[in-house]
Design an enzyme around this catalytic site. Structure first.
Site, PDB file in Angstrom:
ATOM      1  CB  SER A 169      48.319  49.618  41.882  1.00  0.00           C
ATOM      2  OG  SER A 169      48.737  48.671  42.823  1.00  0.00           O
ATOM      3  N   GLY A 170      50.729  47.696  40.530  1.00  0.00           N
ATOM      4  CA  GLY A 170      51.163  46.299  40.455  1.00  0.00           C
ATOM      5  C   GLY A 170      50.539  45.470  41.559  1.00  0.00           C
ATOM      6  CG  LEU A 171      49.184  45.704  46.359  1.00  0.00           C
ATOM      7  CD1 LEU A 171      49.646  44.346  46.853  1.00  0.00           C
ATOM      8  CD2 LEU A 171      49.226  46.719  47.496  1.00  0.00           C
ATOM      9  CG  ASP A 229      53.132  43.815  44.418  1.00  0.00           C
ATOM     10  OD1 ASP A 229      53.493  43.693  43.221  1.00  0.00           O
ATOM     11  OD2 ASP A 229      53.259  44.873  45.059  1.00  0.00           O
ATOM     12  CG  ASP A 248      53.743  49.393  40.105  1.00  0.00           C
ATOM     13  OD1 ASP A 248      54.961  49.341  39.828  1.00  0.00           O
ATOM     14  OD2 ASP A 248      53.261  48.948  41.167  1.00  0.00           O
ATOM     15  CG  ASP A 293      56.140  45.300  39.603  1.00  0.00           C
ATOM     16  OD1 ASP A 293      55.675  46.174  40.360  1.00  0.00           O
ATOM     17  OD2 ASP A 293      55.596  44.204  39.441  1.00  0.00           O
ATOM     18  CD  GLU A 308      59.454  48.285  42.422  1.00  0.00           C
ATOM     19  OE1 GLU A 308      58.369  48.897  42.327  1.00  0.00           O
ATOM     20  OE2 GLU A 308      59.614  47.303  43.169  1.00  0.00           O
ATOM     21  CE  LYS A 365      57.262  44.499  43.820  1.00  0.00           C
ATOM     22  NZ  LYS A 365      56.766  45.799  43.368  1.00  0.00           N
ATOM     23  CG  ASN A 373      53.823  45.485  48.433  1.00  0.00           C
ATOM     24  OD1 ASN A 373      53.883  45.965  49.563  1.00  0.00           O
ATOM     25  ND2 ASN A 373      53.157  46.057  47.457  1.00  0.00           N
ATOM     26  CB  SER A 374      57.709  48.757  49.088  1.00  0.00           C
ATOM     27  OG  SER A 374      58.039  48.895  47.740  1.00  0.00           O
ATOM     28  NE  ARG A 394      58.375  51.848  44.162  1.00  0.00           N
ATOM     29  CZ  ARG A 394      57.250  51.163  44.376  1.00  0.00           C
ATOM     30  NH1 ARG A 394      56.232  51.308  43.540  1.00  0.00           N
ATOM     31  NH2 ARG A 394      57.146  50.338  45.392  1.00  0.00           N
ATOM     32  CG  HIS A 422      57.478  53.653  48.189  1.00  0.00           C
ATOM     33  ND1 HIS A 422      56.422  54.315  48.768  1.00  0.00           N
ATOM     34  CD2 HIS A 422      57.041  52.373  48.025  1.00  0.00           C
ATOM     35  CE1 HIS A 422      55.414  53.476  48.947  1.00  0.00           C
ATOM     36  NE2 HIS A 422      55.762  52.293  48.510  1.00  0.00           N
TER      37      HIS A 422
HETATM   38  C1  SPV Z   1      51.762  49.497  43.967  1.00  0.00           C
HETATM   39  O1  SPV Z   1      50.682  50.089  44.116  1.00  0.00           O
HETATM   40  O2  SPV Z   1      51.859  48.391  43.450  1.00  0.00           O
HETATM   41  C2  SPV Z   1      52.995  50.113  44.454  1.00  0.00           C
HETATM   42  C3  SPV Z   1      52.968  50.948  45.642  1.00  0.00           C
HETATM   43  O3  SPV Z   1      54.032  49.838  43.890  1.00  0.00           O
HETATM   44  S1  SPV Z   1      53.402  49.950  46.969  1.00  0.00           S
HETATM   45  O4  SPV Z   1      52.413  48.904  47.124  1.00  0.00           O
HETATM   46  O5  SPV Z   1      53.444  50.837  48.113  1.00  0.00           O
HETATM   47  O6  SPV Z   1      54.729  49.386  46.733  1.00  0.00           O
HETATM   48 MG    MG Z   2      53.955  48.107  42.867  1.00  0.00          MG
END
Ligand code: SPV
Ligand code: MG
Length: 306
Positions: free
Chosen positions: A62-64, A74, A101, A103, A130, A136, A138-139, A174, A205
């Site tokens: 995971s990027g986060l 993130d 991930d 990004d 994505e 980017k 975080n969503s 994504r 997502h």
């Molecule tokens: C991540 O886990 O970094 C994701 C999912 O991209 S989210 O945090 O929901 O964007």
């Molecule tokens: Mg991410």
């Protein structure tokens, strides 16, 4: 390539049928088969090793959580090299496939293909990019989620496919159309364009607390490509409903990191308050278990052998 099936015994003494071919091929078949599968989040060698030992058949880098573990936000504060290094450690200490991930791919088609190629070199089984613009965010944070132009994002996908030599390396596209509030038609148009551009799966997502917009998408998408979801916000939806909607993979996207963060905060607080470590001893992992996880006994065997 070997295709024989055998049974892997893991430390929880659960066993499952497993196929011993390459990680990229295994991730591809995980996505393509009819059953709902799960990827567990990992952000370093320790979390990856633990998730594999418990029995997860694949990991989400995971990027986060890689960012968080490194002390970054993130928001593309961690460099691609730092992410590659983290992924390499995870891949080195595990045998299960890792979907990374990626990004936005860190820029244009050129950055995306370079990153994907390096990921493949370092043992990842696939990348998810994505349709946003570098850098980017975080969503789940704020409203600033501008989408990339569809042809430009398709170029990133095509460049990855053309550049990565392993034909089984997985590219997940994504779409953030629902995160950006653009609605179902935009999400579907984008998913169809990404399928044309050669994506292997679509990650749709959502940040709603229920799965209704994900299910509406799945109904109209009709499984043209496998669908991947991240149910962080709609966590109370029973997973059997995902299976009914023919979702291919659900990603448990950040729970190792959040569990570790909570545990670290608790232990720091207790040690600080108690001025001693004895009270927390029974609540932290025994050092012997750490030595077991990383097979310290192998060192002893190896030193006798060599
Ligand atoms: C991540 O886990 O970094 C994701 C999912 O991209 S989210 O945090 O929901 O964007
Ligand atoms: Mg991410």
């Amino acid at each position: 390539m070997r295709f024989e099936t055998h049974v892997v015994e893991n430390e929880t003494s659960r066993s499952y049928p497993y196929v011993s071919y390459r990680k990229t091929t295994r991730l591809r078949s995980l996505l393509q088969r009819e059953t709902l599968d799960f990827l567990m989040e990992a952000h370093d060698g320790l979390s990856a090793r633990i998730a594999e030992n418990i029995g997860f058949m694949g990991l989400w880098a995971s990027g986060l959580t890689i960012s968080t573990a490194l002390g970054y936000r993130d928001a593309n504060e961690a460099s691609p090299i730092q992410v590659l290094d983290a992924v390499e450690r995870m891949a080195d200490v595990t045998d299960v496939p890792i979907l990374v991930d990626g990004d936005t791919g860190y820029g244009n088609f050129n950055n995306a293909r370079l990153f994907a190629k390096k990921l493949c070199d370092r043992g990842a089984a696939g990348v998810c990019i994505e349709d946003k613009i570098f850098p980017k965010l975080n969503s789940f944070v704020g409203e600033d989620h501008d989408l990339a132009e569809i042809p430009e994002f398709c170029g990133r996908l095509r460049a990855i496919r053309d550049r990565v030599p392993d034909r089984d390396f997985v590219t997940v596209a994504r779409t953030e159309a629902l995160i950006a509030g653009k609605g179902q038609n935009e999400a579907l148009d984008r998913a169809h364009a990404y399928a044309e551009a050669g994506a292997d799966a679509i990650l749709i997502h959502s940040r709603q607390a229920n799965a209704s917009e994900i299910f509406a998408f799945a109904d109209r998408w009709q499984n043209r490509l496998p669908v991947v979801i991240v149910p962080t916000k709609y966590h109370s939806t029973p997973t059997c409903e995902f299976a009914e909607k023919r979702i291919s993979v659900a990603i448990w996207a950040n729970h190792n990191m959040r569990a570790a963060a909570r545990a670290m905060e608790d232990v720091c607080l207790r040690i600080s308050n108690e001025g001693a470590i004895s009270g927390v001893e029974k609540d932290v992992m025994a050092l012997d278990r750490i030595f077991e996880l990383f097979k310290y006994c192998e060192l002893d065997e190896a030193s006798r052998r060599y």
